[in-house]
Design an enzyme around this catalytic site. Sequence first.
Site, PDB file in Angstrom:
ATOM      1  N   ASP A  95       0.793  -1.233   0.000  1.00 24.73           N
ATOM      2  CA  ASP A  95       0.000   0.000   0.000  1.00 24.73           C
ATOM      3  C   ASP A  95       0.820   1.276   0.000  1.00 24.73           C
ATOM      4  OD1 ASP A  95       1.104  -0.031   2.503  1.00 24.73           O
ATOM      5  OD2 ASP A  95      -0.716  -0.677   3.524  1.00 24.73           O
ATOM      6  N   GLU A 117      -0.984  -8.840  -1.261  1.00 21.20           N
ATOM      7  CA  GLU A 117      -1.485  -8.237  -0.014  1.00 21.20           C
ATOM      8  C   GLU A 117      -2.674  -7.325  -0.332  1.00 21.20           C
ATOM      9  OE1 GLU A 117       0.398  -5.253   2.904  1.00 21.20           O
ATOM     10  OE2 GLU A 117       1.255  -7.142   3.572  1.00 21.20           O
ATOM     11  N   GLU A 131      -1.872   5.221   2.978  1.00 18.02           N
ATOM     12  CA  GLU A 131      -1.897   3.810   2.565  1.00 18.02           C
ATOM     13  C   GLU A 131      -3.309   3.285   2.285  1.00 18.02           C
ATOM     14  OE1 GLU A 131      -0.218   5.044   5.137  1.00 18.02           O
ATOM     15  OE2 GLU A 131       1.885   4.584   4.740  1.00 18.02           O
ATOM     16  N   HIS A 207       6.501   5.108  12.808  1.00 19.57           N
ATOM     17  CA  HIS A 207       6.879   5.935  11.654  1.00 19.57           C
ATOM     18  C   HIS A 207       5.696   6.481  10.875  1.00 19.57           C
ATOM     19  CE1 HIS A 207       5.679   3.164   8.419  1.00 19.57           C
ATOM     20  NE2 HIS A 207       6.021   2.203   9.241  1.00 19.57           N
ATOM     21  N   ARG A 209       2.810   8.362   9.017  1.00 21.20           N
ATOM     22  CA  ARG A 209       2.625   9.800   8.767  1.00 21.20           C
ATOM     23  C   ARG A 209       1.546  10.409   9.651  1.00 21.20           C
ATOM     24  NH1 ARG A 209       4.594  11.702   3.149  1.00 21.20           N
ATOM     25  NH2 ARG A 209       6.103  10.054   2.836  1.00 21.20           N
ATOM     26  N   HIS A 240      13.318   5.008  12.478  1.00 20.85           N
ATOM     27  CA  HIS A 240      13.119   5.169  11.029  1.00 20.85           C
ATOM     28  C   HIS A 240      13.912   6.378  10.541  1.00 20.85           C
ATOM     29  CE1 HIS A 240      10.888   5.918   7.272  1.00 20.85           C
ATOM     30  NE2 HIS A 240      10.334   4.722   7.388  1.00 20.85           N
TER      31      HIS A 240
HETATM   32  C1  UD1 Z   1       6.907   4.704   3.355  1.00 26.09           C
HETATM   33  C2  UD1 Z   1       5.482   4.362   2.946  1.00 26.09           C
HETATM   34  C3  UD1 Z   1       4.759   3.678   4.108  1.00 26.09           C
HETATM   35  C4  UD1 Z   1       5.557   2.523   4.662  1.00 26.09           C
HETATM   36  C5  UD1 Z   1       6.967   2.969   4.991  1.00 26.09           C
HETATM   37  C6  UD1 Z   1       7.801   1.792   5.419  1.00 26.09           C
HETATM   38  C7  UD1 Z   1       4.350   5.893   1.402  1.00 26.09           C
HETATM   39  C8  UD1 Z   1       3.608   7.165   1.261  1.00 26.09           C
HETATM   40  N1  UD1 Z   1       4.745   5.577   2.656  1.00 26.09           N
HETATM   41  O1  UD1 Z   1       6.817   5.669   4.411  1.00 26.09           O
HETATM   42  O2  UD1 Z   1       3.507   3.202   3.648  1.00 26.09           O
HETATM   43  O3  UD1 Z   1       4.933   2.078   5.844  1.00 26.09           O
HETATM   44  O4  UD1 Z   1       7.554   3.541   3.810  1.00 26.09           O
HETATM   45  O5  UD1 Z   1       8.947   2.197   6.091  1.00 26.09           O
HETATM   46  O6  UD1 Z   1       4.573   5.212   0.440  1.00 26.09           O
HETATM   47  N2  UD1 Z   1      14.366   8.043   4.316  1.00 26.09           N
HETATM   48  C9  UD1 Z   1      15.726   7.928   4.148  1.00 26.09           C
HETATM   49  N3  UD1 Z   1      16.237   6.757   3.647  1.00 26.09           N
HETATM   50  C10 UD1 Z   1      15.458   5.693   3.326  1.00 26.09           C
HETATM   51  C11 UD1 Z   1      14.075   5.804   3.512  1.00 26.09           C
HETATM   52  C12 UD1 Z   1      13.531   6.986   3.995  1.00 26.09           C
HETATM   53  O7  UD1 Z   1      16.473   8.855   4.430  1.00 26.09           O
HETATM   54  O8  UD1 Z   1      16.002   4.638   2.915  1.00 26.09           O
HETATM   55  C13 UD1 Z   1      13.782   9.317   4.839  1.00 26.09           C
HETATM   56  C14 UD1 Z   1      13.757  10.415   3.779  1.00 26.09           C
HETATM   57  O9  UD1 Z   1      14.001  11.649   4.386  1.00 26.09           O
HETATM   58  C15 UD1 Z   1      12.332  10.364   3.269  1.00 26.09           C
HETATM   59  C16 UD1 Z   1      11.585  10.021   4.547  1.00 26.09           C
HETATM   60  O10 UD1 Z   1      12.443   9.105   5.227  1.00 26.09           O
HETATM   61  O11 UD1 Z   1      11.905  11.579   2.713  1.00 26.09           O
HETATM   62  C17 UD1 Z   1      10.236   9.405   4.331  1.00 26.09           C
HETATM   63  O12 UD1 Z   1      10.320   8.353   3.376  1.00 26.09           O
HETATM   64  P1  UD1 Z   1       9.016   7.986   2.464  1.00 26.09           P
HETATM   65  O13 UD1 Z   1       9.320   6.799   1.619  1.00 26.09           O
HETATM   66  O14 UD1 Z   1       8.547   9.217   1.769  1.00 26.09           O
HETATM   67  O15 UD1 Z   1       7.946   7.633   3.535  1.00 26.09           O
HETATM   68  P2  UD1 Z   1       7.999   6.623   4.761  1.00 26.09           P
HETATM   69  O16 UD1 Z   1       7.576   7.391   5.958  1.00 26.09           O
HETATM   70  O17 UD1 Z   1       9.289   5.889   4.780  1.00 26.09           O
HETATM   71  N1  UDP Z   2      12.105  -3.803   9.857  1.00 30.21           N
HETATM   72  C1  UDP Z   2      13.486  -3.880   9.677  1.00 30.21           C
HETATM   73  N2  UDP Z   2      14.290  -3.038  10.409  1.00 30.21           N
HETATM   74  C2  UDP Z   2      13.797  -2.125  11.280  1.00 30.21           C
HETATM   75  C3  UDP Z   2      12.388  -2.029  11.424  1.00 30.21           C
HETATM   76  C4  UDP Z   2      11.570  -2.872  10.705  1.00 30.21           C
HETATM   77  O1  UDP Z   2      13.969  -4.703   8.908  1.00 30.21           O
HETATM   78  O2  UDP Z   2      14.601  -1.400  11.915  1.00 30.21           O
HETATM   79  C5  UDP Z   2      11.241  -4.691   9.061  1.00 30.21           C
HETATM   80  C6  UDP Z   2      10.191  -5.473   9.813  1.00 30.21           C
HETATM   81  O3  UDP Z   2      10.668  -6.761  10.160  1.00 30.21           O
HETATM   82  C7  UDP Z   2       9.043  -5.545   8.829  1.00 30.21           C
HETATM   83  C8  UDP Z   2       9.214  -4.325   7.974  1.00 30.21           C
HETATM   84  O4  UDP Z   2      10.518  -3.854   8.170  1.00 30.21           O
HETATM   85  O5  UDP Z   2       9.147  -6.676   7.980  1.00 30.21           O
HETATM   86  C9  UDP Z   2       8.206  -3.277   8.382  1.00 30.21           C
HETATM   87  O6  UDP Z   2       8.553  -2.076   7.786  1.00 30.21           O
HETATM   88  P1  UDP Z   2       7.939  -0.706   8.249  1.00 30.21           P
HETATM   89  O7  UDP Z   2       7.505  -0.780   9.663  1.00 30.21           O
HETATM   90  O8  UDP Z   2       8.932   0.329   7.875  1.00 30.21           O
HETATM   91  O9  UDP Z   2       6.711  -0.538   7.245  1.00 30.21           O
HETATM   92  P2  UDP Z   2       5.174  -1.004   7.280  1.00 30.21           P
HETATM   93  O10 UDP Z   2       5.132  -2.477   7.445  1.00 30.21           O
HETATM   94  O11 UDP Z   2       4.521  -0.243   8.390  1.00 30.21           O
HETATM   95  O12 UDP Z   2       4.669  -0.554   5.953  1.00 30.21           O
END
Ligand code: UD1
Ligand code: UDP
Length: 372
Positions: A95, A117, A131, A207, A209, A240
């Site tokens: 999602d 999923e 999501e 994490h 939003r 995160h």
């Molecule tokens: C995204 C997904 C969310 C999912 C989450 C898993 C969307 C809108 N959100 O949220 O559904 O639960 O991933 O973790 O698709 N960043 C880094 N390095 C990385 C990843 C993220 O620096 O490898 C930082 C960046 O500043 C980025 C911010 O995290 O702008 C947010 O990342 P983003 O992918 O936009 O949203 P998530 O909150 O990670």
């Molecule tokens: N996870 C990871 N390292 C971390 C935190 C989570 O590998 O420090 C894994 C966790 O086992 C799960 C997935 O990341 O499989 C969940 O990701 P996240 O919580 O970022 O996203 P969501 O599932 O909420 O979309």
Amino acid sequence: MKVIVVFGTRPEGIKMAPIVLELKRRPDIETVVAVTGQHREMLDQVLDIFHIVPDYDMNIFKSGQTLTEITVNTMVGLETILDKEKPDLLLVQGDTTSVFAGGMAAFYKQIKVGHVEAGLRSGNLYSPYPEEANRRLTGVLTNFHFAPTEGNRQNLLRENYPDEAIFITGNTVIDALHLAVKDDYVFDNPVLNTIDYSKDVVLLTSHRRENIGVPMANIFRAVRHVVEARENVEVIFPVHLNPKVRAIAQKYLSDHPRIHLIEPLDYLPFSNLMNKVRLVLTDSGGVQEEAPALGKPVLVLREETERMEGIEANTARLIGTDYDAVVANFLELLDNADAYQAMAHAVNPYGDGHAAEKIVDIIIEQMADGSR
Ligand code: UD1
Ligand code: UDP
């Protein structure tokens, strides 16, 4: 048959990896892996662990990226790839915004879509945000809905998707977990190595939003209060990489000897840590599925959840983000052995570890049939 697998974030990588590995085992399928790069470091560690080398990396990542940027850049990047590869089927998982944009890009090229999923619904378009909208929008573009559970199937039927297009497969998160968790796992992280796991060790992740701001501050203040009130508690929080999350964590949880703010963990140490702790507090989707499978009680730090199966099995409890509610529920599970034991049992409503095999079998059968 050519199948293109598209994903962009850590959780999609973890849950798509078993499918990529299974597709590559099948001689009649040509598998193309295209990552959007919505996540960077957090995705790359997953690719490394599962030894997946993408054929394409759109590398759209930008720190502080907006939802619009993720959507537009994924669609533009994928257009060129789809024109070149001309796949028969595009697979997306979950999602995130990579999922919705990937599905949309395929639809514009009239390429069939499989949604892994499928059918999770919270019922509130703004929670989880964005999501819940992403999964509903992706559903509309989907030919094959791979629903983890019967409840997810029922959600899709209520929205008038045809029964023949819905397949109950379990969730590939359990396939990945079976590959990752080992009882004799040894950490190479200095913090995780020195923790005494006979204490009340608690894993925290947050994490989402919609929690960023006051709800997340409430959660973290509540956690700190409980740690100060109970000397046996150690909290481990792999924070995160979102800078907004990091700022709130720093403000409310730093400088306490029993609260360990650490960098995001790679999937192997993270899932094995989950296997060792007493209790999990989280707003994550994937963690809500993994912890019950490992017999760990979960307090879900959200107002709604699309993962009701853990709640119904009484291994997860939906507690919201109110300060008093977090304190009360957290203390109850620390102080009341009966309440803890009632939740500490392993259940696997999310799958038997063979979801990827089932999904690939269905793809082969359905694509040969050609009626959808
Ligand atoms: C995204 C997904 C969310 C999912 C989450 C898993 C969307 C809108 N959100 O949220 O559904 O639960 O991933 O973790 O698709 N960043 C880094 N390095 C990385 C990843 C993220 O620096 O490898 C930082 C960046 O500043 C980025 C911010 O995290 O702008 C947010 O990342 P983003 O992918 O936009 O949203 P998530 O909150 O990670
Ligand atoms: N996870 C990871 N390292 C971390 C935190 C989570 O590998 O420090 C894994 C966790 O086992 C799960 C997935 O990341 O499989 C969940 O990701 P996240 O919580 O970022 O996203 P969501 O599932 O909420 O979309």
